[in-house]
Motif scaffolding. Structure first.
Motif, mmCIF file in Angstrom:
data_model
loop_
_atom_site.group_PDB
_atom_site.id
_atom_site.type_symbol
_atom_site.label_atom_id
_atom_site.label_comp_id
_atom_site.label_asym_id
_atom_site.label_seq_id
_atom_site.Cartn_x
_atom_site.Cartn_y
_atom_site.Cartn_z
ATOM 1 N N TRP A 1 41.830 41.177 37.881
ATOM 2 C CA TRP A 1 42.039 40.001 37.040
ATOM 3 C C TRP A 1 41.624 38.712 37.741
ATOM 4 O O TRP A 1 41.234 37.740 37.087
ATOM 5 C CB TRP A 1 43.472 39.923 36.531
ATOM 6 C CG TRP A 1 44.549 39.445 37.460
ATOM 7 C CD1 TRP A 1 45.467 40.209 38.097
ATOM 8 C CD2 TRP A 1 44.843 38.084 37.814
ATOM 9 N NE1 TRP A 1 46.315 39.414 38.835
ATOM 10 C CE2 TRP A 1 45.968 38.104 38.677
ATOM 11 C CE3 TRP A 1 44.287 36.858 37.494
ATOM 12 C CZ2 TRP A 1 46.523 36.956 39.217
ATOM 13 C CZ3 TRP A 1 44.842 35.696 38.037
ATOM 14 C CH2 TRP A 1 45.937 35.765 38.884
ATOM 15 N N GLN A 2 41.659 38.702 39.080
ATOM 16 C CA GLN A 2 41.223 37.497 39.783
ATOM 17 C C GLN A 2 39.753 37.198 39.548
ATOM 18 O O GLN A 2 39.356 36.041 39.432
ATOM 19 C CB GLN A 2 41.489 37.627 41.289
ATOM 20 C CG GLN A 2 42.941 37.476 41.682
ATOM 21 C CD GLN A 2 43.675 38.803 41.709
ATOM 22 O OE1 GLN A 2 43.227 39.783 41.117
ATOM 23 N NE2 GLN A 2 44.812 38.838 42.377
ATOM 24 N N VAL A 3 38.920 38.222 39.476
ATOM 25 C CA VAL A 3 37.492 37.972 39.292
ATOM 26 C C VAL A 3 37.123 37.848 37.824
ATOM 27 O O VAL A 3 36.023 37.378 37.507
ATOM 28 C CB VAL A 3 36.634 39.087 39.939
ATOM 29 C CG1 VAL A 3 36.900 39.165 41.423
ATOM 30 C CG2 VAL A 3 36.877 40.435 39.282
ATOM 31 N N GLU A 4 38.007 38.251 36.938
ATOM 32 C CA GLU A 4 37.719 38.086 35.513
ATOM 33 C C GLU A 4 37.612 36.607 35.162
ATOM 34 O O GLU A 4 36.702 36.192 34.482
ATOM 35 C CB GLU A 4 38.811 38.750 34.665
ATOM 36 C CG GLU A 4 38.750 40.267 34.654
ATOM 37 C CD GLU A 4 37.514 40.795 33.950
ATOM 38 O OE1 GLU A 4 37.064 40.153 32.987
ATOM 39 O OE2 GLU A 4 36.987 41.836 34.377
ATOM 40 N N LYS A 5 38.603 35.826 35.633
ATOM 41 C CA LYS A 5 38.592 34.401 35.306
ATOM 42 C C LYS A 5 39.112 33.595 36.480
ATOM 43 O O LYS A 5 40.033 32.807 36.346
ATOM 44 C CB LYS A 5 39.427 34.131 34.060
ATOM 45 C CG LYS A 5 38.848 34.764 32.798
ATOM 46 C CD LYS A 5 39.656 34.421 31.570
ATOM 47 C CE LYS A 5 39.047 35.064 30.327
ATOM 48 N NZ LYS A 5 39.813 34.769 29.105
ATOM 49 N N ARG A 6 38.554 33.780 37.650
ATOM 50 C CA ARG A 6 38.973 33.055 38.851
ATOM 51 C C ARG A 6 38.703 31.568 38.665
ATOM 52 O O ARG A 6 37.610 31.171 38.242
ATOM 53 C CB ARG A 6 38.205 33.570 40.079
ATOM 54 C CG ARG A 6 38.548 32.850 41.378
ATOM 55 C CD ARG A 6 39.929 33.280 41.866
ATOM 56 N NE ARG A 6 40.320 32.516 43.036
ATOM 57 C CZ ARG A 6 40.169 32.953 44.283
ATOM 58 N NH1 ARG A 6 39.650 34.141 44.504
ATOM 59 N NH2 ARG A 6 40.556 32.213 45.286
#
Length: 388
Positions: free
Chosen positions: A339-344
């Motif tokens: 989830w961090q790289v989905e919408k960092r």
């Protein structure tokens, strides 16, 4: 960091205890106002109520309410003399201990040591209880080997940056270079989570400079009606770590909390910009995530993996113990994750439920190639544009 919430109106006792207690001291005149303050504190095992004795019947009614509402909070009765006939009533209501109004620093230090020991015991109790209910997750050998080589390589490559950061932190302010907080990782195991310190060593004292947390101003501004916001309704998030923090604990002003709660149904925490307790070096290392680099040591120790689900503070982990979310902890805990790289950098656009579901998705499907994709996406999203 310990929180002391004094309930009462005797300003002589308030002034005395505020000087001898070691932690954040706040005074409010009523039980309902204390409830609103505690609703904004995320680490309940660090919180104690100092209740000023008045009428036994009314006291026991209020204490019973507080004990049921906040079972993890330690309740101390401030009393000069407790009659035998009242002792049982207060004990049954939920009082854990008594303290005289003129308690000296030695007595407070002894109580503080007990509260810290109590917290450690409760944390271990929480961890052991939930680990027994799970089929223990074991990290695959390929992932452990990758973690060791990757973490060691990055630490060596970035050693000049790490040394420069240590020097910069030491030159700007006194205190420990590395800050530790307890987190819940795989299998609900609790470990010391490492970061570079980004606040002044006496950060708690700076809280008193913020009007919203001034103990006397709070008395004037707090409303009398019974609060309708419960801690259980709140869901913490990773981006909240950049807000008003003492270690991993968080106190929000009642006015801002209620205003934000009315605007957003989830993640009702307010970001306070330009926190005076954050050092100049701290702002820089937070902005570029340099403060997270000591977690590579956590990886070498086996506490975390490079890629996985973010380890959570206890207050968040306690909200995710149901069958719907327990699978999230049956996976590696990591520096970066799905989830961090989905919408960092724009994580506020993702709901708490979406983040939880992405953590569960990773737990079910993680693989070497999935980890490589997440790492590549992390590299491109590493520098946050938002100054937190």
């Amino acid at each position: 960091m310990l929180y002391y919430i004094y309930i009462g109106n005797d300003h002589t006792i308030i002034n005395h205890l505020s000087k001898v207690t070691d932690g954040m001291f706040m005074a409010v005149p009523s039980c309902n106002k204390a409830t609103k303050v505690i609703d904004g504190i995320r680490e309940r095992y660090n919180t104690s109520i100092l209740y000023e004795q008045n009428n036994a019947e009314e006291d026991c009614r209020n204490i019973s309410f507080l004990h049921k509402r906040f079972p993890r909070v330690y309740i101390i009765l401030i009393t000069k003399l407790l009659q035998d006939r009242d002792r049982r009533l207060y004990l049954q209501a939920g009082v854990n201990n008594t303290l005289p109004p003129e308690a000296n620093e030695s007595s407070i230090r002894q109580m503080t040591r007990f509260l810290k020991t109590r917290k450690e015991s409760k944390l271990q109790e929480f961890s052991l209880y939930h680990r027994k209910s799970l089929n223990e997750f074991r990290l695959p050998l390929w992932k452990r080997l990758f973690d060791i080589f990757f973490a060691a390589g990055v630490l060596i490559a970035l050693s000049p940056l790490l040394i420069a950061t240590v020097i910069a932190i030491r030159m700007e302010s006194r205190g420990r270079i590395i800050y530790k907080s307890q987190r819940v990782g795989s299998n609900y195991r609790i470990f010391n989570f490492l970061k570079f310190r980004s606040m002044y060593a006496n950060a708690d004292k700076h809280l008193k400079e913020l009007n919203s947390l001034n103990q006397y101003k709070m008395e004037e501004e707090a409303a009398d009606e019974k609060p309708d916001i419960r801690f259980e309704d709140l869901v913490g998030s990773e981006e909240e770590e950049a807000t008003l923090l003492i270690s991993d604990d968080f106190v929000i002003s009642e006015e801002d909390f209620l205003k934000k709660k009315s605007q957003e149904k989830q993640n009702a925490f307010v970001k306070i910009e330009n926190d005076p307790r954050v050092t100049r070096v701290g702002r820089f290392i937070r902005k570029y995530s340099i403060d997270e680099l000591p977690q590579l040591i956590n990886v070498l120790n086996g506490d975390m993996s490079i890629v996985g689900n973010r380890p959570l503070p206890l207050y968040e982990a306690e909200l995710l113990t149901s069958d719907d979310y327990v699978e999230r902890f049956m996976a590696p805990s990591g520096l970066t994750g799905l989830w961090q790289v989905e919408k960092r950098g724009g994580a506020g656009k993702m709901s708490a439920e979406e983040r939880k579901q992405l953590d569960i998705k990773y737990a079910r499907n993680f693989s070497f190639w999935m980890d490589m994709k997440i790492l590549l996406r992390t590299a491109t999203a590493f520098v946050q544009k938002e100054n937190v």
